[in-house]
Design a protein around this motif. Structure first.
Motif, PDB file in Angstrom:
ATOM      1  N   ASP A 157      -2.626  -0.821 -10.076  1.00  0.00           N
ATOM      2  CA  ASP A 157      -3.562   0.298 -10.180  1.00  0.00           C
ATOM      3  C   ASP A 157      -3.508   1.169  -8.926  1.00  0.00           C
ATOM      4  O   ASP A 157      -3.540   2.391  -9.011  1.00  0.00           O
ATOM      5  N   TRP A 158      -3.409   0.527  -7.768  1.00  0.00           N
ATOM      6  CA  TRP A 158      -3.374   1.291  -6.529  1.00  0.00           C
ATOM      7  C   TRP A 158      -2.043   2.027  -6.367  1.00  0.00           C
ATOM      8  O   TRP A 158      -2.015   3.140  -5.837  1.00  0.00           O
ATOM      9  N   GLN A 189      -9.925   2.361   0.931  1.00  0.00           N
ATOM     10  CA  GLN A 189     -10.029   3.064  -0.346  1.00  0.00           C
ATOM     11  C   GLN A 189      -9.558   2.205  -1.514  1.00  0.00           C
ATOM     12  O   GLN A 189     -10.039   2.366  -2.630  1.00  0.00           O
ATOM     13  N   ARG A 190      -8.620   1.307  -1.263  1.00  0.00           N
ATOM     14  CA  ARG A 190      -8.124   0.447  -2.339  1.00  0.00           C
ATOM     15  C   ARG A 190      -9.217  -0.504  -2.811  1.00  0.00           C
ATOM     16  O   ARG A 190      -9.352  -0.764  -4.003  1.00  0.00           O
ATOM     17  N   CYS A 227      -6.019   3.375   3.559  1.00  0.00           N
ATOM     18  CA  CYS A 227      -5.579   2.804   2.282  1.00  0.00           C
ATOM     19  C   CYS A 227      -6.300   1.498   1.980  1.00  0.00           C
ATOM     20  O   CYS A 227      -6.717   1.260   0.845  1.00  0.00           O
ATOM     21  N   ASN A 228      -6.450   0.657   2.988  1.00  0.00           N
ATOM     22  CA  ASN A 228      -7.114  -0.632   2.788  1.00  0.00           C
ATOM     23  C   ASN A 228      -8.548  -0.416   2.321  1.00  0.00           C
ATOM     24  O   ASN A 228      -9.005  -1.053   1.369  1.00  0.00           O
ATOM     25  N   ALA A 282      -9.065  -3.056  -6.038  1.00  0.00           N
ATOM     26  CA  ALA A 282      -8.143  -2.630  -7.094  1.00  0.00           C
ATOM     27  C   ALA A 282      -6.879  -3.469  -7.057  1.00  0.00           C
ATOM     28  O   ALA A 282      -6.422  -3.886  -5.988  1.00  0.00           O
ATOM     29  N   ASP A 285      -4.049  -6.208   4.544  1.00  0.00           N
ATOM     30  CA  ASP A 285      -4.597  -6.030   3.205  1.00  0.00           C
ATOM     31  C   ASP A 285      -4.138  -7.186   2.332  1.00  0.00           C
ATOM     32  O   ASP A 285      -2.962  -7.544   2.340  1.00  0.00           O
ATOM     33  N   GLU A 290      -2.493   5.162  -8.260  1.00  0.00           N
ATOM     34  CA  GLU A 290      -3.355   6.068  -7.502  1.00  0.00           C
ATOM     35  C   GLU A 290      -2.579   6.707  -6.346  1.00  0.00           C
ATOM     36  O   GLU A 290      -2.682   7.909  -6.111  1.00  0.00           O
ATOM     37  N   CYS A 291      -1.790   5.914  -5.640  1.00  0.00           N
ATOM     38  CA  CYS A 291      -0.992   6.437  -4.517  1.00  0.00           C
ATOM     39  C   CYS A 291      -0.019   7.499  -5.005  1.00  0.00           C
ATOM     40  O   CYS A 291       0.128   8.560  -4.379  1.00  0.00           O
ATOM     41  N   TRP A 313       1.410   1.225   1.486  1.00  0.00           N
ATOM     42  CA  TRP A 313       0.938   2.076   0.391  1.00  0.00           C
ATOM     43  C   TRP A 313       1.320   3.543   0.576  1.00  0.00           C
ATOM     44  O   TRP A 313       1.947   4.144  -0.288  1.00  0.00           O
ATOM     45  N   ALA A 354      -2.847  -4.258  -7.336  1.00  0.00           N
ATOM     46  CA  ALA A 354      -1.710  -3.573  -6.723  1.00  0.00           C
ATOM     47  C   ALA A 354      -1.148  -2.485  -7.643  1.00  0.00           C
ATOM     48  O   ALA A 354      -0.861  -1.373  -7.202  1.00  0.00           O
TER      49      ALA A 354
END
Length: 113
Positions: free
Chosen positions: A61-62, A53-54, A50-51, A57, A27, A65-66, A13, A59
């Motif tokens: 969508d994340w 906070q994700r 990342c794991n 959600a 993840d 966000e990333c 991520w 993939a």
């Protein structure tokens, strides 16, 4: 953790290299709550940050966000892992919820390329 070896030592991520301070985790690309199986084909290596906070959600969508955080996830690699998962589900059978989630994520990730 075979997924960590496959990813080349960096978070899929945020792309930070794993170290003593950046701890690798496994993840689930399609979260378990969305029917994702605990198979290698559904796992990617992610840093603990990342794991966590994700969460659950998707993939796509994340990835958005990333990117908003200034990170550039490897969308082509994510699509390849989802393709492997799709093939594994077709071969092993079952996993109806996972099949639907994979197809939806593939469509959405292709738009993000």
């Amino acid at each position: 953790m075979r997924a960590v070896q496959r990813e080349g030592g960096a978070c899929v991520w945020c792309r930070r290299p794993f170290s003593d301070l950046v701890v690798p985790t496994t993840d689930h690309l399609v979260p378990r709550v969305r029917g994702g199986p605990s198979w290698l084909e559904n796992e990617v290596a992610a840093c603990r940050r990342c794991n966590g906070q994700r969460g659950h959600a998707g993939a796509a969508d994340w990835v958005r966000e990333c990117r908003g955080r200034g990170w550039e996830p490897d969308v082509d690699h994510l699509l390849a892992v989802l393709g492997d998962l799709e093939a594994a589900v077709a071969q092993r059978g079952g996993q109806r919820r996972a099949r639907e989630a994979v197809q939806a994520q593939v469509r959405r990730l292709r738009r993000l390329r």
